[in-house]
Design a protein around this motif. Structure first.
Motif, PDB file in Angstrom:
ATOM      1  N   HIS A  89       0.825  -1.211   0.000  1.00  8.74           N
ATOM      2  CA  HIS A  89       0.000   0.000   0.000  1.00  8.74           C
ATOM      3  C   HIS A  89       0.855   1.255   0.000  1.00  8.74           C
ATOM      4  O   HIS A  89       1.998   1.230   0.446  1.00  8.74           O
ATOM      5  N   HIS A  91       0.942   4.322   2.118  1.00  7.51           N
ATOM      6  CA  HIS A  91       0.457   4.762   3.425  1.00  7.51           C
ATOM      7  C   HIS A  91       0.741   6.241   3.606  1.00  7.51           C
ATOM      8  O   HIS A  91       1.700   6.779   3.042  1.00  7.51           O
ATOM      9  N   ILE A 126      -3.897   3.592   5.226  1.00  7.15           N
ATOM     10  CA  ILE A 126      -3.767   3.181   3.829  1.00  7.15           C
ATOM     11  C   ILE A 126      -4.442   4.211   2.934  1.00  7.15           C
ATOM     12  O   ILE A 126      -5.619   4.496   3.077  1.00  7.15           O
ATOM     13  N   VAL A 177       4.597   0.389   1.814  1.00  7.11           N
ATOM     14  CA  VAL A 177       4.738  -0.687   2.790  1.00  7.11           C
ATOM     15  C   VAL A 177       4.357  -2.016   2.136  1.00  7.11           C
ATOM     16  O   VAL A 177       3.318  -2.115   1.487  1.00  7.11           O
ATOM     17  N   HIS A 179       3.714  -6.100   2.862  1.00  5.18           N
ATOM     18  CA  HIS A 179       3.288  -6.943   3.976  1.00  5.18           C
ATOM     19  C   HIS A 179       3.387  -8.434   3.644  1.00  5.18           C
ATOM     20  O   HIS A 179       3.417  -8.816   2.488  1.00  5.18           O
TER      21      HIS A 179
HETATM   22 CU   LIG Z   1       0.061  -1.414   4.148  1.00  2.00          CU
END
Ligand SMILES: [Cu+2]
Ligand SMILES: [Ca+2]
Length: 223
Positions: A89, A91, A126, A177, A179
């Motif tokens: 995402h 962020h 987000i 980011v 994940h």
């Molecule tokens: Cu994220």
């Protein structure tokens, strides 16, 4: 009264987004190759302490604001959990351009892991889901069937050009980011009661495995 309050808040957010967009064009970052294209390159750094299994990833990202209002995002990463999709995402905080930052191992706390919520005070919420196809709104934050998949060596390459990016305000102030860690290396994001990490829930909900949401890489600190 509630509805009126919400409407007022929504108006404020809209105004802030417009203001953020306007200031983006004048952001004086040194990476600007021209007035028309703002391009920001960042290292993607490991978020987790080194003793967290699967934490040793690395990467780089580029966020490019194109003259026609489009946004191009490139992510390249190594050392990710192989053969699995990785939620990614942009962020940040909506509104006037505000540069946040990235969490690091110091934010792991007593449980030894930096969760999504541990990182939120650093990278914000987000703004955009970096999916490969379809919706890119925060609603697709965990649409794992539409995120880029790391290959068998843990390498991931992603590039997408977005139009009308929801929540996006300034290419120079977002954090990227990445994940997802397959802690027990069983080839899936799932609960495993036998594993000290894969047995845990995501900070986003008890029914979501920590494996699927845990932040691995983050980049985008002010340049
Ligand atoms: Cu994220
Ligand atoms: Ca697993």
């Amino acid at each position: 009264m509630k509805i009126a309050t919400r409407t007022a808040a929504a108006t404020l957010v809209s105004l802030a987004l417009v203001a953020g967009g306007a200031s983006a064009a004048h952001a004086g970052h040194d990476a600007n190759p021209s007035e028309k294209v703002a391009s920001y390159g960042y290292a993607l750094n490991a978020v987790q302490p080194a003793d967290v299994p699967g934490s040793g990833a690395s990467g780089k990202t580029r966020v490019k604001a194109l003259p026609n209002g489009k946004l191009q995002v490139t992510v390249e990463a190594w050392g990710l959990s192989p053969n699995l999709p990785h939620a990614m995402h942009l962020h940040g905080v909506p509104g006037a351009a505000t540069d946040m930052g990235c969490p690091g191992p110091a934010q792991a706390g007593d449980d030894g892991v930096v969760t999504v919520l541990d990182g939120a005070p650093f990278y914000g919420g987000i703004l955009t889901s970096l999916t490969s196809t379809g919706d890119v709104s925060p609603a697709s934050a965990l649409a794992l069937d539409r995120f880029a998949v790391a290959d068998e060596s843990g390498y991931l390459h992603y590039e997408r050009t977005f139009t009308d990016v929801p929540g996006y305000t300034d290419a120079g102030t977002v954090q990227v980011v990445v994940h997802g860690i397959d802690f027990d290396r069983n080839g899936m994001y799932a609960f495993n009661p036998e594993d000290p990490f894969a047995s845990r829930s995501s900070s986003l909900g008890a029914a979501i495995p920590l494996e699927a949401t845990v932040p691995v890489l983050c980049g985008g600190i002010a340049n």
